[in-house]
Design an enzyme around this catalytic site. Structure first.
Site, short mmCIF file in Angstrom:
data_model
loop_
_atom_site.label_atom_id
_atom_site.label_comp_id
_atom_site.label_asym_id
_atom_site.label_seq_id
_atom_site.Cartn_x
_atom_site.Cartn_y
_atom_site.Cartn_z
N HIS A 1 -9.78 3.17 -1.85
CA HIS A 1 -8.41 2.66 -1.72
C HIS A 1 -7.95 1.88 -2.96
O HIS A 1 -7.82 0.66 -2.92
CB HIS A 1 -8.31 1.80 -0.46
CG HIS A 1 -6.92 1.33 -0.16
ND1 HIS A 1 -5.78 1.98 -0.59
CD2 HIS A 1 -6.48 0.25 0.55
CE1 HIS A 1 -4.71 1.32 -0.16
NE2 HIS A 1 -5.10 0.27 0.53
N VAL B 1 -13.07 -0.66 -1.59
CA VAL B 1 -12.15 -1.20 -2.59
C VAL B 1 -12.51 -0.50 -3.89
O VAL B 1 -13.61 -0.65 -4.40
CB VAL B 1 -12.32 -2.73 -2.71
CG1 VAL B 1 -11.49 -3.27 -3.86
CG2 VAL B 1 -11.92 -3.40 -1.40
N LYS C 1 -11.22 4.91 3.96
CA LYS C 1 -12.57 4.44 4.29
C LYS C 1 -13.59 4.93 3.28
O LYS C 1 -14.36 4.12 2.75
CB LYS C 1 -12.95 4.93 5.70
CG LYS C 1 -14.39 4.63 6.09
CD LYS C 1 -14.57 3.14 6.39
CE LYS C 1 -16.03 2.73 6.44
NZ LYS C 1 -16.65 2.61 5.12
N CYS D 1 0.81 -1.22 0.00
CA CYS D 1 0.00 0.00 0.00
C CYS D 1 0.84 1.26 0.00
O CYS D 1 0.32 2.36 -0.13
CB CYS D 1 -0.96 -0.01 1.19
SG CYS D 1 -2.08 -1.42 1.11
N CYS E 1 -14.27 -1.39 7.51
CA CYS E 1 -13.42 -1.74 6.38
C CYS E 1 -13.53 -0.68 5.29
O CYS E 1 -14.62 -0.19 5.01
CB CYS E 1 -13.83 -3.09 5.80
SG CYS E 1 -13.93 -4.40 7.03
#
Lengths: 400, 481
Positions: A346, A217, A342, A88, A214
């Site tokens: 990401h 994505v 969040k 990352c 989480c």
């Protein structure tokens, strides 16, 4: 004694796509979108770029290996393209490459671009890839990212004797804050405020992490053009210069994964990278001097632990600071003013540059009033790649 | 004196109530109501005959040094491979060394006693000593079949040697018949049986008395001389009739565990024998009979050494370690009897890379790590450079087997995103007792059974099953102690 690169490199321009489920956009589309904004902002021509660095992580379902993707997508005129892959931190590593290229005197103007196309797997969550090699496939746990980060929660609760209810409350406040901030940001992936009660009672993904613990994505790209202070003054005589104050990386030594001293409640790498970054930037008391942060909140528990690892909160006290609103947009050190991983999203290789994009624009006070951090001096960005017991951490500080 | 030096047992944790199966499948075979009593032991989704044989073998090794082992024999009719010696997997899991005899016995339900006799003969001949014989089976009956209800999963193991025996081997008598009551072709997944009345009357009822009488005649003893008699036969009436025919005191006939485990195939007589030894007294005569394609009968006499045998879980201990599997379709999914959706994530390939696995086979099969000779730090997987930040010695490490060390939970989670046929995936960081740390899958538990600091043991389990290539890969998992 090395002196670091403080004030040797200036961010001349930046660009960032909208992050999200960009079903219609190819990696090329994303890179072109970020680059177009960036080069307009920088006020230079493409042919002035002398070298470039490309950050992306999961190449298999994305852009493939090597640097060719960037050269061909942007039609760069046969200049160097170096692909950086460091989990990352891949995007921040691309930025570090470009900055070091300029700071060393090798180049006057360099480009860093991060891109990731994650939504071509056919399933939710990050792609399942043998990220730690084939031996880990043979003997490692049947793990996913949320499960590996979730263990920060159980270990944190045990290490500092903080009841899981309080950890969950603090985590919920973190996600609530990101949703509040993300809702104001037109380029964010998730743009809906969520009440804390709903966050706490959400379905479990990996105990103790629920759905809202989480991050999104997403697909996306972000980009920076860097140069020397002298050139920047010539190109932009009327603009304040956003300077690079520190760039540090720390990588696990095996101590966390294999040696039993580590309590599993925070990241050794973040502690080291941030200490080195404050040193490089000349920051004595980060809790007083850092104006704002974009940290790697892949999971809410990661942000919680990171507040301590960055030496902002005392060990065991991050939940108190979080619940006090210390990191809220109107708090002492706003954390994730753009919504964070969040809610901004990401796309792995782009995330580090996306964070810098937010810091850069906040330092130049370009945003609307409702999401503006007032008169910032230092902005810190932080990435944490891999999993807590074997990770890659980058810390960057930019400022005026 | 040749005989049994040690014994061990294994019963998987999960038990399936037979009436639950009948409730789903009774419609196709209502007469199965008669068999829908009690429960059967079922292997977890990550267990097979190899892992159960390894577990029974480890139980058998309790209190013994692994360097004593001179061989490992594996017996099963449900070996996960046609070509790949399973005994080497069991020997690896026991860290029994590699300069030993290893052999697989299979294809008939006598395989367990055949392996035991082969080990006894080797000990008598002085060609191999302290051979560990481990028998396990995990046979499948089709949905709705009699066999589905009658079969159970389990294992038993014995160490066979020529000194300090707890039960002296006095002799054996065998028969071999191509009597095809049960059959599986080379490609068959499920058992097929002929008419039960024929199996009962012409099989069990004829062959067991025949072999018992043959042994008694050979060694000048009477069936009634035996203090404990082990013979399989899951037909309750026929079982009693055989005892009556032989003039056995019903008190001396060992329970076949049908009500709590089921028929465990090649392991069945050995599990009953292992359980008989749990309560055996010096001087007890034990008769062990197997059945299937003929019979083997073995005659043992218990010695004083049995009083000195270190305590172990045994079949009884594992029977007590019990959890209900209250979901019949889950059993079907665990045994790959139905296709279930594990999502697209579940379709990602996990290749078994054999050259890599061989390179690291001691770490994978024996959970062998390294211990730094300079600072004493234990580490897994093996490290060339010591991980202790205050040490860092290079190539100063010696091997250390960690499978029997146990450990404590350092962190854990329960993951609903991971692709598995037994969600959620439960895993976490475990500190080995004596040093070293690794992130293990947990098994035989739920997240509610875990807390930081709780003790765990290690269990050799299936790590991946590649359905496309029919390849089972193994590694160790942690289970709450």
């Amino acid at each position: 004694m090395s002196e670091g690169i403080r004030d040797k490199v200036v961010v001349l321009g930046m660009g960032c796509t909208r992050f999200g489920e960009r079903w219609d956009a190819s990696p090329d589309d994303l890179a072109v979108e970020a680059f177009t904004e960036c080069i307009e902002d920088a006020g230079i021509e493409k042919k002035e770029i002398e070298a470039s660095w490309l950050g992306s992580h999961i190449d298999e379902i994305n852009i493939g290996k090597g640097g060719n993707f960037l050269g061909m997508a942007l039609k760069l005129p046969l200049i160097p393209v170096t692909r950086t892959e460091n989990f990352c931190a891949s995007g921040t590593e691309a930025f570090r490459g470009a900055c070091y290229g300029v700071a060393s005197g090798a180049y006057d103007i360099a480009l860093a671009l991060g891109v990731e196309k994650l939504k071509d797997t056919g399933y939710g969550g990050l792609p399942d890839s043998p990220a730690f090699g084939q031996m880990q496939v043979a003997i490692g746990p049947n793990a996913t990212a949320p499960g590996m980060f979730a263990q920060l929660g159980t270990a944190y609760s045990a290490a500092y004797n903080v009841p899981m209810e309080k950890v969950k409350q603090a985590m919920a406040h973190i996600s609530w804050k990101s949703h509040q901030n993300g809702a104001k940001n037109p380029r964010a992936h998730l743009r809906k405020p969520i009440p804390e009660e709903k966050i706490i009672s959400a379905p479990m993904i990996a105990y103790p992490l629920g759905l809202f613990d989480c991050c999104g994505v997403s697909d996306g790209s972000a980009c920076a053009i860097v140069t020397t202070p002298e050139i920047a003054k010539k190109v932009k005589p009327n603009q304040e210069l956003v300077k690079v104050k520190a760039l540090q990386v720390s990588v696990s030594s095996g101590e966390e994964a294999l040696y039993t001293d580590w309590d599993g409640a925070g990241m050794l790498t973040t502690r080291r990278a941030s200490t080195k970054a404050y040193e490089e930037a000349g920051i004595k008391d980060p809790r007083k001097e850092i104006s704002m942060m974009e940290v790697h909140d892949c999971f809410s528990i990661t942000e919680l632990a990171t507040m301590e690892d960055l030496h902002i909160s005392e060990k065991g006290k991050a939940p108190d600071d979080i619940l006090d609103g210390f990191f809220d947009l109107d708090g002492t050190i706003p954390c994730q003013p753009d919504g964070g991983l969040k809610c901004f999203g990401h796309p792995i290789g782009a995330s580090g540059l996306r964070m810098l994009y937010e810091m850069y624009n906040q330092l130049l006070q370009r945003w609307e009033e409702d999401r503006l951090v007032k008169n910032p001096k230092f902005g810190l960005t932080h990435n944490l790649g891999g999993v807590p017991n074997q990770n890659v951490c980058s810390v960057a500080i930019v400022g005026l | 004196m040749v005989g049994i030096r040690s014994y061990g047992g294994y019963v998987p944790r999960y038990r399936l109530n037979r009436f639950l199966v009948f409730g789903s499948m009774g419609w196709i075979n209502p007469a199965n109501m008669l068999n829908a009593q009690g429960e059967k032991a079922v292997a977890n989704f990550d267990e097979d005959s190899v892992t159960m044989a390894a577990a029974a073998g480890a139980d058998c090794m309790t209190g013994f040094d692994r360097s004593e082992v001179g061989g490992v024999y594996f017996a099963s009719t449900t070996a996960p491979f046609k070509e790949r010696l399973c005994a080497n997997l069991v020997a690896g899991a026991l860290a029994a060394g590699e300069d030993i005899r290893t052999a697989d016995f299979g294809n008939g339900l006598k395989a367990g006693t055949s392996a035991l006799m082969a080990a006894l003969d080797a000990a008598a001949a002085g060609t191999a000593n302290n051979v560990v014989v481990s028998a396990a089976d995990i046979r499948l009956g089709k949905m709705g079949s009699v066999q589905e209800l009658m079969f159970g999963d389990g294992a038993a193991a014995f160490m066979v040697g020529d000194k300090d025996v707890i039960a002296e081997f006095k002799g054996s008598y065998s028969t071999g018949y191509d009597f095809v009551d049960h059959l599986r072709g080379a490609q068959a997944k499920y058992d097929r049986q002929w008419e039960e009345r024929w199996i009962r009357d012409m099989g069990f009822d004829q062959f067991i008395p025949e072999v018992v009488n043959g042994l008694c005649e050979k060694y000048g003893v009477a069936p009634g001389d035996f203090d404990k008699v082990v013979y399989p036969c899951y037909y309750g009436g026929a079982r009693k009739a055989i005892g009556g025919k032989l003039g056995l005191d019903p008190e001396k006939v060992e329970d076949n565990l049908q009500a709590v485990i089921g028929d465990t195939g090649a392991a069945q007589p050995l599990m009953m024998f292992a359980k008989a030894l749990e309560t055996a007294k010096p001087g007890d005569k034990i008769l062990l009979v197997s059945y299937g394609s003929g019979c083997d009968a073995l005659y043992f006499e218990v010695t004083d050494n049995i009083k000195k045998l270190p305590s172990r879980k045994g079949v009884s201990g594992y029977l007590e370690r019990r959890a209900e599997l209250d979901n019949y379709p889950k059993y079907l999914a665990w045994r790959h009897m139905v296709d279930v959706d594990t999502g697209l994530r579940g379709e990602e390939m996990k290749w078994a890379r054999w050259s890599m696995i061989w390179r690291s086979h001691k770490a994978i099969l024996s959970l062998e790590g390294t211990k730094c000779k300079a600072c004493g730090t234990v580490q897994f997987p093996p490290q060339r450079i010591c991980v202790n930040p205050k040490c860092g010695a290079t190539d100063e490490a010696e091997p250390i087997v960690l499978s029997d060390k146990g450990g404590t939970v350092a962190s854990f989670t329960s993951d609903l995103l991971s692709a598995t046929i037994n969600p959620p995936a439960v895993y976490g960081s475990v500190n080995f007792k004596g040093g070293g740390r690794f992130v293990f899958d947990f098994t035989d538990c739920t997240v509610e059974d875990l807390a930081v600091g709780n003790p765990v043991d290690f269990s050799f389990r299936i790590k991946h099953y590649d359905e496309i290539r029919d390849i089972t890969s193994y590694f160790w998992k942690a289970i709450p102690a």
